[in-house]
Design a protein around this motif. Structure first.
Motif, PDB file in Angstrom:
ATOM      1  N   PRO A   1       0.907  -1.216  -0.110  1.00 19.69           N
ATOM      2  CA  PRO A   1       0.076   0.055  -0.131  1.00 19.69           C
ATOM      3  C   PRO A   1       0.753   1.091  -0.017  1.00 19.69           C
ATOM      4  CG  PRO A   1      -1.026  -1.571   1.431  1.00 19.69           C
ATOM      5  CD  PRO A   1       0.548  -2.152   1.159  1.00 19.69           C
ATOM      6  N   ALA A   2       1.747   1.328   0.714  1.00 21.96           N
ATOM      7  CA  ALA A   2       2.714   2.563   0.641  1.00 21.96           C
ATOM      8  C   ALA A   2       3.388   2.722  -0.615  1.00 21.96           C
ATOM      9  CB  ALA A   2       3.896   2.198   1.633  1.00 21.96           C
ATOM     10  N   VAL A   3       3.632   1.669  -1.528  1.00 21.91           N
ATOM     11  CA  VAL A   3       4.428   2.017  -2.820  1.00 21.91           C
ATOM     12  C   VAL A   3       3.255   2.507  -3.797  1.00 21.91           C
ATOM     13  CG1 VAL A   3       5.102   1.073  -4.967  1.00 21.91           C
ATOM     14  CG2 VAL A   3       5.830   0.095  -2.565  1.00 21.91           C
ATOM     15  N   LEU A   4       1.884   2.222  -3.463  1.00 26.84           N
ATOM     16  CA  LEU A   4       0.741   2.742  -4.111  1.00 26.84           C
ATOM     17  C   LEU A   4       0.470   4.156  -3.781  1.00 26.84           C
ATOM     18  CD1 LEU A   4      -1.548  -0.594  -4.623  1.00 26.84           C
ATOM     19  CD2 LEU A   4       0.025   0.383  -6.283  1.00 26.84           C
ATOM     20  N   ARG A   5       0.629   4.406  -2.536  1.00 23.62           N
ATOM     21  CA  ARG A   5       0.227   5.344  -2.391  1.00 23.62           C
ATOM     22  C   ARG A   5       1.428   6.751  -2.739  1.00 23.62           C
ATOM     23  NH1 ARG A   5       0.086   4.281   2.630  1.00 23.62           N
ATOM     24  NH2 ARG A   5       1.893   4.901   3.650  1.00 23.62           N
ATOM     25  N   THR A   6       2.620   6.181  -2.860  1.00 26.37           N
ATOM     26  CA  THR A   6       3.518   7.112  -3.425  1.00 26.37           C
ATOM     27  C   THR A   6       3.248   7.180  -4.942  1.00 26.37           C
ATOM     28  OG1 THR A   6       5.193   6.223  -1.932  1.00 26.37           O
ATOM     29  CG2 THR A   6       5.925   7.233  -3.926  1.00 26.37           C
ATOM     30  N   PHE A   7       2.563   6.629  -5.435  1.00 24.71           N
ATOM     31  CA  PHE A   7       2.345   6.989  -6.863  1.00 24.71           C
ATOM     32  C   PHE A   7       1.120   8.006  -6.994  1.00 24.71           C
ATOM     33  CE2 PHE A   7       3.824   2.806  -8.561  1.00 24.71           C
ATOM     34  CZ  PHE A   7       4.562   3.091  -9.480  1.00 24.71           C
ATOM     35  N   SER A   8       0.194   7.751  -6.036  1.00 22.05           N
ATOM     36  CA  SER A   8      -0.789   8.773  -5.966  1.00 22.05           C
ATOM     37  C   SER A   8      -0.493  10.229  -5.835  1.00 22.05           C
ATOM     38  CB  SER A   8      -2.047   8.449  -4.820  1.00 22.05           C
ATOM     39  OG  SER A   8      -2.537   7.123  -5.129  1.00 22.05           O
ATOM     40  N   GLN A   9       0.695  10.301  -4.635  1.00 17.48           N
ATOM     41  CA  GLN A   9       1.195  11.492  -4.393  1.00 17.48           C
ATOM     42  C   GLN A   9       1.836  12.003  -5.527  1.00 17.48           C
ATOM     43  OE1 GLN A   9       3.504  10.126  -1.005  1.00 17.48           O
ATOM     44  NE2 GLN A   9       1.845  10.454   0.588  1.00 17.48           N
ATOM     45  N   ARG A  10       2.544  11.302  -6.284  1.00 18.49           N
ATOM     46  CA  ARG A  10       3.539  11.559  -7.210  1.00 18.49           C
ATOM     47  C   ARG A  10       2.506  12.239  -8.351  1.00 18.49           C
ATOM     48  NH1 ARG A  10       7.136   7.188  -9.669  1.00 18.49           N
ATOM     49  NH2 ARG A  10       7.559   8.499 -11.020  1.00 18.49           N
ATOM     50  N   LEU A  11       1.488  11.497  -8.763  1.00 21.70           N
ATOM     51  CA  LEU A  11       0.422  12.019  -9.670  1.00 21.70           C
ATOM     52  C   LEU A  11      -0.104  13.538  -9.342  1.00 21.70           C
ATOM     53  CD1 LEU A  11      -1.586   8.829 -10.617  1.00 21.70           C
ATOM     54  CD2 LEU A  11      -0.270  10.479 -11.923  1.00 21.70           C
ATOM     55  N   SER A  12      -0.547  13.488  -8.153  1.00 20.45           N
ATOM     56  CA  SER A  12      -1.056  14.619  -7.482  1.00 20.45           C
ATOM     57  C   SER A  12      -0.086  15.904  -7.488  1.00 20.45           C
ATOM     58  CB  SER A  12      -1.586  14.605  -6.295  1.00 20.45           C
ATOM     59  OG  SER A  12      -2.230  15.822  -5.676  1.00 20.45           O
ATOM     60  N   ARG A  13       1.211  15.468  -7.401  1.00 19.06           N
ATOM     61  CA  ARG A  13       2.236  16.407  -7.142  1.00 19.06           C
ATOM     62  C   ARG A  13       2.647  16.979  -8.534  1.00 19.06           C
ATOM     63  NH1 ARG A  13       5.441  18.871  -3.160  1.00 19.06           N
ATOM     64  NH2 ARG A  13       7.238  19.520  -3.812  1.00 19.06           N
ATOM     65  N   GLY A  14       2.649  16.030  -9.469  1.00 18.26           N
ATOM     66  CA  GLY A  14       3.174  16.143 -10.609  1.00 18.26           C
ATOM     67  C   GLY A  14       1.929  17.213 -11.464  1.00 18.26           C
ATOM     68  N   PHE A  15       0.915  16.905 -11.193  1.00 19.04           N
ATOM     69  CA  PHE A  15      -0.516  17.869 -11.716  1.00 19.04           C
ATOM     70  C   PHE A  15      -0.258  19.303 -11.222  1.00 19.04           C
ATOM     71  CE2 PHE A  15      -4.748  19.345 -11.886  1.00 19.04           C
ATOM     72  CZ  PHE A  15      -4.877  19.296 -13.260  1.00 19.04           C
ATOM     73  N   ASN A  16       0.008  19.314  -9.797  1.00 14.45           N
ATOM     74  CA  ASN A  16       0.066  20.639  -9.186  1.00 14.45           C
ATOM     75  C   ASN A  16       1.236  21.441  -9.816  1.00 14.45           C
ATOM     76  OD1 ASN A  16      -2.159  20.631  -7.284  1.00 14.45           O
ATOM     77  ND2 ASN A  16      -1.102  19.338  -6.016  1.00 14.45           N
ATOM     78  N   ASP A  17       2.426  20.595  -9.971  1.00 15.61           N
ATOM     79  CA  ASP A  17       3.561  21.596 -10.429  1.00 15.61           C
ATOM     80  C   ASP A  17       3.246  21.912 -12.041  1.00 15.61           C
ATOM     81  OD1 ASP A  17       5.639  21.219  -8.239  1.00 15.61           O
ATOM     82  OD2 ASP A  17       5.992  18.891  -9.326  1.00 15.61           O
ATOM     83  N   ALA A  18       2.637  21.131 -12.772  1.00 18.84           N
ATOM     84  CA  ALA A  18       2.314  21.766 -13.957  1.00 18.84           C
ATOM     85  C   ALA A  18       1.089  23.080 -14.038  1.00 18.84           C
ATOM     86  CB  ALA A  18       1.428  20.574 -14.808  1.00 18.84           C
TER      87      ALA A  18
END
Length: 777
Positions: free
Chosen positions: A322-339
């Protein structure tokens, strides 16, 4: 085996009993607090009445030399007197600020310093998230939560202090100074930056003091407030492009529970400087419900999620923890915010526009700085030279709940996406990408298959893999066509969550789906601007048939609330990222700009089509002039068929449907409506008609009647057209029609008739066609 089962059941019952006991204690405390709040309000109300009486008497007198007036004036002067100056630049001064913050925070968390109003839909119980309330009539906006979690206080404190892990709007937290205190606590000076929610406003930053200490009853407190001129203390960093916002006394009270676990009280109280943004966006910065969803509830949910994962009861998705999948969610959200924010210190710079200001194009020629050194670089970020290009825009959406719109965009990707652009994005993961595609109007993509990966405890957010089946348009593309994969994050799709932001973010991935794969997120974010209103959406279908008439592709304009009704407004932010090689940058920029404009037009039309039905004057907000409401059009079609042919439409196996709209939509024969123009264009088709034409309801408007008929069909229609207009209907012989993909479909018979509305003169609204027993050749 039986004893083991009894032991597990006994353990479970003991856990539930402890939760109920703790929740009962929490509810009793909340009841005491509410009684104090009611008493205070009654007292204040009586004081206001007394003051009004005194003012009335004073205004009636010609002079006022009463000692009461002098005393009142003296009190006002005392209240306005500034606090004594103190040296807050040393640990003792900072500790004094910390103690004041602690007192102010506790008065909000467990007292009546703020008038709290409970949010709707937040029911207490052993499995509920807790009790959630928002502020009413206070400086800034505030939210409060109290709930139970099965983690110890120190672990809870550790999670809450790691703000970037659960606060998705947090860009960075820098702890610049740490001072131990004599009571075993700590003072921290913190600089925090947050992302902007849209492309239309500047991001916020905060300079705060955070005080952590223990209380006599064993509770742990983390409280925080901004350091300003009025509080004293050292000055924080000033970063260009950010607007300084203020944290009013806020924090976390973490109390240990008997038998394990913790009881948490959370208060988030901020002043986001709403006056610095355009007036239409101010509700984003003045809504305590948005603060509650983004900060308060998010923190409580994250702790509950970690506790649930720690129990080992969550199955692994795709073989990952679960921690790995949660990291994917955080990366998607952060990448969109950066954009969306496009910070210069991440390497983003503005590209010269084409003169139209609706789309912003930014480029990043240092993508490795953006994605991080621990992420595998894309083949395009190679010695050839390349970067990332982002096309983004924000617009106002009227009359559609954010959750409904995002759910539709997720489930009906073919309504807005271009398969050629998807293929280009997927090709960036390979060493030999496609050429920059041209957009295809009305393109029909292959099926999409959603493969679930993980979801949060309350299903408010879920991570999934979207497989797009390859579909070639030409011989060359057929040879290159392959299935494409997107990693997708969807959140905020519960229509009952007041103030919730709905978001759909996705990034292309390859079949290997490595943990360190580069992600280039794109997507949509919809944030409500107005207070939530009750709309009858529980029984509404997500199909575009929920509103038969699709409006024009023109921009939606925000409208004020009309009498007798209520309007839902949201701001929609779109951002799409593409990788590019340096020599193709201008071509990719032109494609991205054109694509985002096309997506915006599609989303606008979708929003108008799926807008919940309103009564009276609200209909005109979501339909062009003269366009009927969905149910009315369905009734007109059936009534006109009966009047002109003398027969009822044979509803086959759909007779039990509870509305004419469902009868029409589910009919097995293809039923189409077209405009009465020199070049008739289709305005509506039922489910069978969309299948026959291999298109969508949005793209149907770009198809003409003449384009689908063969020569024999056009001749037959021309021969019978005058009969249709004079007598109301005509039967056409069987024949062959052509879909948008060029496939031929045969039909046994066609019926054409005039659809007449409620116009007294009997003027036709449109023409309807029914293609009976059609099938692909």
């Amino acid at each position: 085996m039986c004893r083991e089962k009894q032991r597990k059941e006994s353990s479970r019952m003991q856990t539930v009993n402890r939760k109920l006991t703790a929740m009962n204690k929490l509810l009793m405390e909340e009841n005491d607090r509410l009684q104090k709040q009611v008493s205070r309000l009654v007292y204040e109300n009586a004081s206001v009445k007394s003051l009004k009486t005194k003012i009335h008497k004073a205004s009636a007198a010609t002079t006022d030399t009463s000692c009461e007036s002098v005393v009142t004036s003296g009190q006002q002067q005392a209240l306005a007197a500034p606090r004594p100056q103190r040296d807050a630049n040393n640990p003792a001064g900072l500790l004094a600020i910390g103690e004041e913050t602690l007192t102010a925070f506790l008065s909000k968390a467990t007292g009546t310093a703020v008038e709290w109003v409970q949010m709707m839909g937040m029911k207490p119980g052993p499995d509920s998230i807790g009790i959630i309330a928002v502020s009413h009539n206070c400086i800034g906006v505030a939210a409060r939560a109290c709930g139970l979690v099965s983690l110890e206080p120190t672990k809870v404190a550790e999670i809450l202090k790691d703000r970037p892990s659960w606060y998705r709007d947090c860009r960075c937290v820098d702890i610049l100074h740490v001072f131990p205190t004599g009571n075993g606590g700590t003072i921290e000076l913190i600089y925090m930056q947050t992302y902007a929610p849209t492309t239309l406003a500047a991001p916020r930053d905060f300079w705060t003091l955070r005080y952590t200490c223990g209380l006599d009853d064993g509770s742990l407190v983390i409280c925080e407030r901004s350091l300003t001129q009025s509080t004293g203390g050292p000055s924080g960093p000033n970063t260009p492009g950010f607007i300084r916002a203020e944290v009013l006394p806020s924090g976390y009270l973490i109390r240990p529970c008997e038998g394990g676990g913790s009881m948490i009280h959370i208060v988030d109280h901020v002043d986001l400087d709403a006056w610095s943004v355009p007036e239409v966006l101010r509700p984003l910065y003045e809504s305590p419900k948005i603060v509650a969803q983004k900060m308060t509830i998010a923190a409580l949910r994250h702790i509950r999620q970690i506790a649930h994962e720690s129990s080992g009861e969550i199955p692994y998705g795709a073989g990952r923890q679960p921690a790995v999948l949660r990291t994917f969610s955080q990366r998607l959200s952060r990448g969109f915010n950066d954009a969306v924010s496009g910070f210069p210190d991440d390497g983003w710079s503005l590209l010269t526009s084409d003169g139209a200001e609706d789309i912003t194009i930014t480029v990043n020629s240092s993508p490795n700085k953006l994605v991080g050194s621990h992420i595998s670089p894309s083949p395009l970020f190679s010695a050839i030279g390349g970067g990332i290009l982002c096309a983004k825009a924000s617009m106002l959406v009227q009359d559609v709940p954010p959750a409904l719109l995002v759910r539709f965009l997720r489930e009906h990707r073919s309504e807005w996406a271009d398969p050629g652009v998807d293929a280009y994005s997927a090709a960036s993961l390979r060493a030999s990408p496609y050429a920059v595609p041209g957009l295809r109007a009305g393109g029909f993509m292959g099926n999409q298959v959603i493969l679930p990966l993980a979801h949060t405890l309350e299903h408010e957010e879920f991570l999934e893999v979207l497989r797009l089946e390859g579909h070639g348009f030409s011989h060359e593309e057929v040879l290159l066509a392959r299935d494409m994969y997107l990693l997708q994050l969807c959140s905020g799709v519960d229509e009952n969550a007041s103030g919730a932001c709905a978001q759909l973010v996705f990034a292309p991935i390859d079949e290997s789906f490595a943990d360190d794969a580069p992600l280039l997120p794109s997507g949509f974010r919809v944030i409500p601007l107005d207070t939530k209103t009750d709309v009858p959406s529980a029984t509404r279908t997500l199909d575009l048939a929920s509103a038969l008439e699709v409006g024009s592709g023109g921009a939606l304009r925000g409208s004020g609330d009309s009498p007798g009704g209520c309007s839902t407004r949201s701001v929609l932010t779109i951002a799409f990222q593409f990788s590019f090689e340096n020599h193709l940058r201008e071509s990719v920029a032109a494609m991205a700009r054109q694509y985002v404009r096309a997506v915006m037009a599609s989303v606008q039309r979708v929003a108008m089509a799926i807008a919940p039905s309103r009564l009276g004057s609200q209909i005109q907000l979501k339909h062009p002039p003269g366009s009927p409401e969905a149910l009315t059009l369905a009734s007109w079609i059936g009534r006109s068929y009966r009047a002109h042919t003398g027969e009822e439409i044979r509803w086959s196996d759909t007779e039990e449907a509870d509305s004419p709209l469902k009868l029409l939509w589910n009919h097995s024969d293809a039923i189409l409506c077209c405009s009465l123009k020199p070049a008739p264009m289709f305005t509506f088709g039922n489910n069978a008609a969309l299948d026959m034409l291999e298109t969508t309801l949005v793209n149907l408007q770009d198809i003409s009647l003449e384009a689908i008929l063969d020569d024999e069909g056009r001749k037959a229609l021309c021969a019978e057209f005058s009969k249709v207009m004079q007598q109301g209907s005509a039967y056409l012989p069987g024949g062959v029609c052509k879909s948008s993909m060029g496939r031929q479909a045969s039909y046994e018979q066609a019926v054409a008739w005039k659809v007449v509305g409620d116009d007294v003169a009997g003027a036709p609204h449109c023409l309807a066609f029914m293609f009976v027993n059609w099938t692909f050749l």
